[in-house]
Design an enzyme around this catalytic site. Structure first.
Site, PDB file in Angstrom:
ATOM      1  N   SER A  59      -1.147  -4.722  -8.003  1.00 27.05           N
ATOM      2  CA  SER A  59       0.209  -4.668  -8.543  1.00 27.05           C
ATOM      3  C   SER A  59       1.049  -5.712  -7.825  1.00 27.05           C
ATOM      4  O   SER A  59       0.716  -6.119  -6.695  1.00 27.05           O
ATOM      5  CB  SER A  59       0.815  -3.276  -8.311  1.00 27.05           C
ATOM      6  N   TYR A 119       2.550   3.414  -2.294  1.00 24.88           N
ATOM      7  CA  TYR A 119       1.986   2.690  -3.432  1.00 24.88           C
ATOM      8  C   TYR A 119       1.778   1.220  -3.078  1.00 24.88           C
ATOM      9  O   TYR A 119       0.710   0.644  -3.351  1.00 24.88           O
ATOM     10  CB  TYR A 119       2.921   2.824  -4.629  1.00 24.88           C
TER      11      TYR A 119
END
Length: 261
Positions: free
Chosen positions: A150, A163
């Site tokens: 990501s 995350y």
């Protein structure tokens, strides 16, 4: 359409829904047989299960099967990889399964939520890489591993610390593993999506369709959010022989937002 993945077999984790679903279908459209590996068969966005969609699409001429797979379970992952042998053997492994959250300041994050996120996103990707490498080495024909990271794994974002940690770990896992297995003809690359229109960005970590949408769009030079197809097309490139001299690479798919920030 040129069959970039003809006579190839792929395992795609998290392929019941969202980006993974699109990757699986795009792979099939390029001739690959696909093992749809996910914890559930039904797409979160609704519709026909991915493997059935592929089978029903007469334009794909590809085979597909569903395997219930929790990426935190080595037994489940081995079952998914073994399913690829029914189509000839594992050529491509796409480690797409993941979750977002907890979205909170670090002092408010529950330890159990932290553990779960790291276990699925980072440990799960590691487990899948390990199983894929073992299968590819045994087969002796090389292969391609694509890990879904990501932009949060490059830049880091407030209130997304676990995350970002997990996705950053996937990036370094990609680099290290590529150096380790390149001599065996196995390529390992990572993709870093930005805001892609899926259930994750409309429900789990809502941006699309919220008050934040306009402000977020202003940060994207191409002026739109990504579609699952945008990520699937890059994944297909990395899985195919078009990228035969590309490994240990991170490709950002975010409309230019990261570079312009």
């Amino acid at each position: 359409m040129t069959a970039l993945l003809a006579e190839k077999t792929a395992v795609v984790t998290g392929a019941a829904s969202g980006i993974g679903r699109q990757i699986a279908h795009t792979f099939a459209s390029h001739g690959a047989d696909v093992v749809v590996a996910d914890i559930q068969e039904e797409p979160r966005e609704g519709g026909t299960p991915t493997h059935e969609l592929i089978r029903e699409d007469t334009a794909t001429q590809a085979e597909a099967t569903f395997v219930e797979c929790d990426v935190t379970s080595r037994d489940d992952v081995d079952t998914a990889v073994a399913a690829a042998t029914e189509f000839g053997g594992l050529d491509i492994m796409v480690n797409n399964a993941g979750i977002v959250g907890p979205t909170a300041p670090i002092q408010d994050i529950d330890p159990d939520e932290y553990d779960r996120l790291l276990e699925i996103n980072l440990d799960g990707t590691y487990t899948c890489c390990q199983a894929a490498v073992e299968a590819m080495l045994k087969r002796g024909e090389g292969g391609s591993i694509v890990n879904m990271s990501s932009v949060a794994g490059i830049a880091g974002y407030a209130n997304l610390t676990p995350y970002s940690m997990a996705k950053g770990g996937i990036r370094m896992l990609t680099y290290s593993l590529a150096a380790e297995v390149g001599q065996h003809g196995i390529r390992v690359n990572a993709i870093h999506p930005g805001v892609i229109e899926t259930e994750m960005t409309t429900s789990d970590f809502p941006i699309v369709g919220t008050d934040e949408e306009a402000a977020t769009l202003e940060t994207i030079p191409l002026g739109r959010f990504g579609k699952p197809e945008d990520v699937a097309n890059v994944t297909t490139f990395l899985a195919s022989d078009l990228s035969s001299y590309v490994t240990a690479e991170s490709i950002v798919v975010d409309g230019g937002a990261f570079r312009s920030a």
